[in-house]
Design an enzyme around this catalytic site. Structure first.
Site, PDB file in Angstrom:
ATOM      1  N   TYR A 119       0.820  -1.210   0.000  1.00  0.00           N
ATOM      2  CA  TYR A 119       0.000   0.000   0.000  1.00  0.00           C
ATOM      3  C   TYR A 119       0.857   1.265   0.000  1.00  0.00           C
ATOM      4  CZ  TYR A 119      -4.102  -2.841   1.147  1.00  0.00           C
ATOM      5  OH  TYR A 119      -5.115  -3.749   1.140  1.00  0.00           O
ATOM      6  N   GLU A 120       1.962   1.230   0.690  1.00  0.00           N
ATOM      7  CA  GLU A 120       2.820   2.417   0.780  1.00  0.00           C
ATOM      8  C   GLU A 120       3.647   2.620  -0.482  1.00  0.00           C
ATOM      9  OE1 GLU A 120       5.146   1.756   4.249  1.00  0.00           O
ATOM     10  OE2 GLU A 120       3.519   2.294   5.594  1.00  0.00           O
ATOM     11  N   GLY A 121       3.659   1.696  -1.364  1.00  0.00           N
ATOM     12  CA  GLY A 121       4.530   1.746  -2.530  1.00  0.00           C
ATOM     13  C   GLY A 121       5.816   1.039  -2.182  1.00  0.00           C
ATOM     14  N   GLN A 165      10.341   4.444  -4.178  1.00  0.00           N
ATOM     15  CA  GLN A 165      10.583   5.638  -3.372  1.00  0.00           C
ATOM     16  C   GLN A 165      12.060   6.000  -3.364  1.00  0.00           C
ATOM     17  OE1 GLN A 165       8.816   4.418   0.311  1.00  0.00           O
ATOM     18  NE2 GLN A 165       6.748   4.804  -0.399  1.00  0.00           N
TER      19      GLN A 165
END
Length: 182
Positions: free
Chosen positions: A31-33, A38
């Site tokens: 969900y956060e990637g 990042q």
């Protein structure tokens, strides 16, 4: 996952509830990637893409804090300055290497993100220590903030050195094998 292993093969059975915890934790990363995306964004777009200008804003803010902090906070500001110096050197190294080898960006990105994160958290803990300093005798909340900050600086922040060594190992070892060797 370690908690699930305590149950052995029985840890995968729904009645214990452990399997739900493992699924919830694993899905959070999705969900956060992904960390890789990042990390590539930080290194590729924000560090290399700006020629280090965005990084300098971050480092200058920390240096301003440490320069204006009272000497009572030296147990936090000195290691924080050392950590920023380490990150400065790592950033300069990465910017230099990325000019001649674009593979360095991807090879260094995840560990660089982790170093950057440890330094950013050290800055946050130093800010919290500043707010708590002198109040620890009055309230356990402030005493716990200082204790946690001391733990962070003693046990977690030093990880930047091994991560920096990983970054500086370069990209060569990642590209030793050709596709047929996989």
């Amino acid at each position: 996952v370690h908690g699930q292993q305590v149950f052995g093969g029985h840890g995968y059975i729904r009645e214990w509830g452990q399997e739900q915890l493992v699924r919830d934790v694993r899905i959070t990363q999705i969900y956060e990637g992904t960390n890789g995306i990042q990390a590539l964004d930080l290194v590729g777009r924000k560090i290399v893409g700006s020629g280090g200008a965005f990084y300098n804003l971050f480092a200058d803010e920390i240096r301003h804090f440490t320069a204006t902090a009272s000497t009572d906070l030296a147990e936090f500001t000195k290691p924080l300055n050392d950590a920023v110096t380490t990150l400065d050197e790592l950033t300069a190294w990465l910017l230099d290497r990325a000019k001649s080898n674009p593979n360095e960006i991807g090879a260094a990105s995840v560990e660089y993100l982790q170093v950057f994160g440890y330094v950013a958290y050290a800055y946050m803990w130093a800010l919290m220590a500043k707010a708590a300093f002198g109040k620890e005798a009055q309230d356990d909340f402030y005493a716990s903030k200082l204790g946690t900050a001391r733990f962070y600086f003693a046990r977690l922040l030093p990880r930047i050195h091994s991560l920096s060594a990983s970054v500086k190992a370069g990209s060569e070892s990642l590209f030793l094998l050709d596709a047929a060797q996989f």
